[in-house]
Design a protein around this motif. Sequence first.
Motif, PDB file in Angstrom:
ATOM      1  N   ALA A  53       0.833  -1.200   0.000  1.00  0.00           N
ATOM      2  CA  ALA A  53       0.000   0.000   0.000  1.00  0.00           C
ATOM      3  C   ALA A  53       0.872   1.256   0.000  1.00  0.00           C
ATOM      4  O   ALA A  53       0.575   2.231  -0.711  1.00  0.00           O
ATOM      5  CB  ALA A  53      -0.932  -0.005   1.207  1.00  0.00           C
ATOM      6  N   ASN A  54       1.958   1.241   0.784  1.00  0.00           N
ATOM      7  CA  ASN A  54       2.870   2.391   0.829  1.00  0.00           C
ATOM      8  C   ASN A  54       3.528   2.642  -0.530  1.00  0.00           C
ATOM      9  O   ASN A  54       3.626   3.781  -0.981  1.00  0.00           O
ATOM     10  CB  ASN A  54       3.941   2.192   1.896  1.00  0.00           C
ATOM     11  CG  ASN A  54       3.398   2.261   3.310  1.00  0.00           C
ATOM     12  OD1 ASN A  54       2.305   2.767   3.539  1.00  0.00           O
ATOM     13  ND2 ASN A  54       4.155   1.727   4.260  1.00  0.00           N
ATOM     14  N   ARG A  55       3.980   1.562  -1.163  1.00  0.00           N
ATOM     15  CA  ARG A  55       4.626   1.702  -2.475  1.00  0.00           C
ATOM     16  C   ARG A  55       3.633   2.203  -3.518  1.00  0.00           C
ATOM     17  O   ARG A  55       3.967   3.040  -4.348  1.00  0.00           O
ATOM     18  CB  ARG A  55       5.237   0.375  -2.923  1.00  0.00           C
ATOM     19  CG  ARG A  55       6.480   0.016  -2.113  1.00  0.00           C
ATOM     20  CD  ARG A  55       7.185  -1.146  -2.676  1.00  0.00           C
ATOM     21  NE  ARG A  55       7.759  -0.761  -3.970  1.00  0.00           N
ATOM     22  CZ  ARG A  55       8.570  -1.517  -4.667  1.00  0.00           C
ATOM     23  NH1 ARG A  55       8.911  -2.700  -4.213  1.00  0.00           N
ATOM     24  NH2 ARG A  55       9.045  -1.122  -5.818  1.00  0.00           N
ATOM     25  N   ALA A  56       2.411   1.686  -3.430  1.00  0.00           N
ATOM     26  CA  ALA A  56       1.385   2.137  -4.370  1.00  0.00           C
ATOM     27  C   ALA A  56       1.083   3.616  -4.143  1.00  0.00           C
ATOM     28  O   ALA A  56       0.913   4.392  -5.103  1.00  0.00           O
ATOM     29  CB  ALA A  56       0.120   1.303  -4.224  1.00  0.00           C
ATOM     30  N   SER A  57       1.043   4.031  -2.892  1.00  0.00           N
ATOM     31  CA  SER A  57       0.797   5.434  -2.561  1.00  0.00           C
ATOM     32  C   SER A  57       1.933   6.321  -3.077  1.00  0.00           C
ATOM     33  O   SER A  57       1.696   7.402  -3.615  1.00  0.00           O
ATOM     34  CB  SER A  57       0.636   5.590  -1.053  1.00  0.00           C
ATOM     35  OG  SER A  57       0.477   6.929  -0.708  1.00  0.00           O
ATOM     36  N   GLN A  58       3.176   5.855  -2.908  1.00  0.00           N
ATOM     37  CA  GLN A  58       4.331   6.617  -3.395  1.00  0.00           C
ATOM     38  C   GLN A  58       4.270   6.777  -4.917  1.00  0.00           C
ATOM     39  O   GLN A  58       4.520   7.861  -5.453  1.00  0.00           O
ATOM     40  CB  GLN A  58       5.636   5.933  -3.009  1.00  0.00           C
ATOM     41  CG  GLN A  58       5.976   6.022  -1.539  1.00  0.00           C
ATOM     42  CD  GLN A  58       7.193   5.182  -1.184  1.00  0.00           C
ATOM     43  OE1 GLN A  58       7.686   4.390  -1.989  1.00  0.00           O
ATOM     44  NE2 GLN A  58       7.684   5.351   0.042  1.00  0.00           N
ATOM     45  N   LYS A  59       3.942   5.703  -5.606  1.00  0.00           N
ATOM     46  CA  LYS A  59       3.848   5.765  -7.067  1.00  0.00           C
ATOM     47  C   LYS A  59       2.730   6.716  -7.485  1.00  0.00           C
ATOM     48  O   LYS A  59       2.889   7.490  -8.434  1.00  0.00           O
ATOM     49  CB  LYS A  59       3.594   4.373  -7.663  1.00  0.00           C
ATOM     50  CG  LYS A  59       4.794   3.480  -7.656  1.00  0.00           C
ATOM     51  CD  LYS A  59       5.855   4.010  -8.580  1.00  0.00           C
ATOM     52  CE  LYS A  59       7.066   3.096  -8.578  1.00  0.00           C
ATOM     53  NZ  LYS A  59       8.164   3.635  -9.365  1.00  0.00           N
ATOM     54  N   ALA A  60       1.606   6.658  -6.778  1.00  0.00           N
ATOM     55  CA  ALA A  60       0.491   7.564  -7.095  1.00  0.00           C
ATOM     56  C   ALA A  60       0.917   9.018  -6.897  1.00  0.00           C
ATOM     57  O   ALA A  60       0.581   9.884  -7.722  1.00  0.00           O
ATOM     58  CB  ALA A  60      -0.719   7.235  -6.232  1.00  0.00           C
ATOM     59  N   ASP A  61       1.668   9.290  -5.834  1.00  0.00           N
ATOM     60  CA  ASP A  61       2.170  10.646  -5.590  1.00  0.00           C
ATOM     61  C   ASP A  61       3.121  11.092  -6.700  1.00  0.00           C
ATOM     62  O   ASP A  61       3.064  12.231  -7.162  1.00  0.00           O
ATOM     63  CB  ASP A  61       2.872  10.735  -4.240  1.00  0.00           C
ATOM     64  CG  ASP A  61       1.913  10.628  -3.055  1.00  0.00           C
ATOM     65  OD1 ASP A  61       0.692  10.823  -3.266  1.00  0.00           O
ATOM     66  OD2 ASP A  61       2.383  10.340  -1.931  1.00  0.00           O
ATOM     67  N   TRP A  63       3.167  10.049  -9.806  1.00  0.00           N
ATOM     68  CA  TRP A  63       2.384  10.293 -11.023  1.00  0.00           C
ATOM     69  C   TRP A  63       1.605  11.603 -10.901  1.00  0.00           C
ATOM     70  O   TRP A  63       1.464  12.340 -11.876  1.00  0.00           O
ATOM     71  CB  TRP A  63       1.444   9.126 -11.321  1.00  0.00           C
ATOM     72  CG  TRP A  63       2.177   7.967 -11.933  1.00  0.00           C
ATOM     73  CD1 TRP A  63       2.520   6.803 -11.324  1.00  0.00           C
ATOM     74  CD2 TRP A  63       2.690   7.893 -13.263  1.00  0.00           C
ATOM     75  NE1 TRP A  63       3.216   6.005 -12.205  1.00  0.00           N
ATOM     76  CE2 TRP A  63       3.331   6.647 -13.396  1.00  0.00           C
ATOM     77  CE3 TRP A  63       2.671   8.758 -14.352  1.00  0.00           C
ATOM     78  CZ2 TRP A  63       3.938   6.251 -14.581  1.00  0.00           C
ATOM     79  CZ3 TRP A  63       3.280   8.356 -15.536  1.00  0.00           C
ATOM     80  CH2 TRP A  63       3.901   7.113 -15.635  1.00  0.00           C
ATOM     81  N   ARG A  64       1.111  11.898  -9.711  1.00  0.00           N
ATOM     82  CA  ARG A  64       0.383  13.149  -9.494  1.00  0.00           C
ATOM     83  C   ARG A  64       1.317  14.345  -9.710  1.00  0.00           C
ATOM     84  O   ARG A  64       0.947  15.329 -10.350  1.00  0.00           O
ATOM     85  CB  ARG A  64      -0.205  13.180  -8.076  1.00  0.00           C
ATOM     86  CG  ARG A  64      -1.203  14.302  -7.854  1.00  0.00           C
ATOM     87  CD  ARG A  64      -1.871  14.228  -6.483  1.00  0.00           C
ATOM     88  NE  ARG A  64      -2.505  12.945  -6.235  1.00  0.00           N
ATOM     89  CZ  ARG A  64      -2.083  12.025  -5.341  1.00  0.00           C
ATOM     90  NH1 ARG A  64      -1.028  12.269  -4.592  1.00  0.00           N
ATOM     91  NH2 ARG A  64      -2.720  10.884  -5.188  1.00  0.00           N
ATOM     92  N   GLU A  65       2.538  14.257  -9.172  1.00  0.00           N
ATOM     93  CA  GLU A  65       3.515  15.335  -9.364  1.00  0.00           C
ATOM     94  C   GLU A  65       3.851  15.516 -10.842  1.00  0.00           C
ATOM     95  O   GLU A  65       3.968  16.645 -11.330  1.00  0.00           O
ATOM     96  CB  GLU A  65       4.787  15.033  -8.578  1.00  0.00           C
ATOM     97  CG  GLU A  65       4.637  15.154  -7.077  1.00  0.00           C
ATOM     98  CD  GLU A  65       5.876  14.711  -6.318  1.00  0.00           C
ATOM     99  OE1 GLU A  65       6.936  14.488  -6.948  1.00  0.00           O
ATOM    100  OE2 GLU A  65       5.784  14.572  -5.088  1.00  0.00           O
TER     101      GLU A  65
END
Length: 128
Positions: A53-61, A63-65
């Motif tokens: 979940a943490n890695r997925a959240s980091q990747k989402a962040d 991509w958002r940036e």
Amino acid sequence: MAKNKLPAGIIIGAVTGGILSMLDPSTRKRTAQSLSNTKQSISYYSRNPQELANRASQKADQWREIAEKIQEDIAFLSEKYEEVKSLAPELKETVQETKEAFTEEHDSATADTMPSGGSGGLPEKKMM
């Protein structure tokens, strides 16, 4: 009505191609290694779902940036496009004025260097 045999043919072709590609020893080795790595990843993340979940959240962040940066770049380029678009008439006028100035200079310089005989250096025709 005849059945469409295309989907079955595609599946049979894919399976046959996969089997034939396994005849190559290096392909077999790479495939086995890839399957082993995938198995280890699945096993690890099934025991540590929070890390997944943490890695997925980091990747989402990330991509958002990236998306925000792209939006900023697009806005900047749009602004510059509008500036250039507004300058186009002025630029056209400046080019026209410059062209006219050089044309006038060239015409006056040509007239100064022409012999007095008229056009192209030919003697003037005398009328009687």
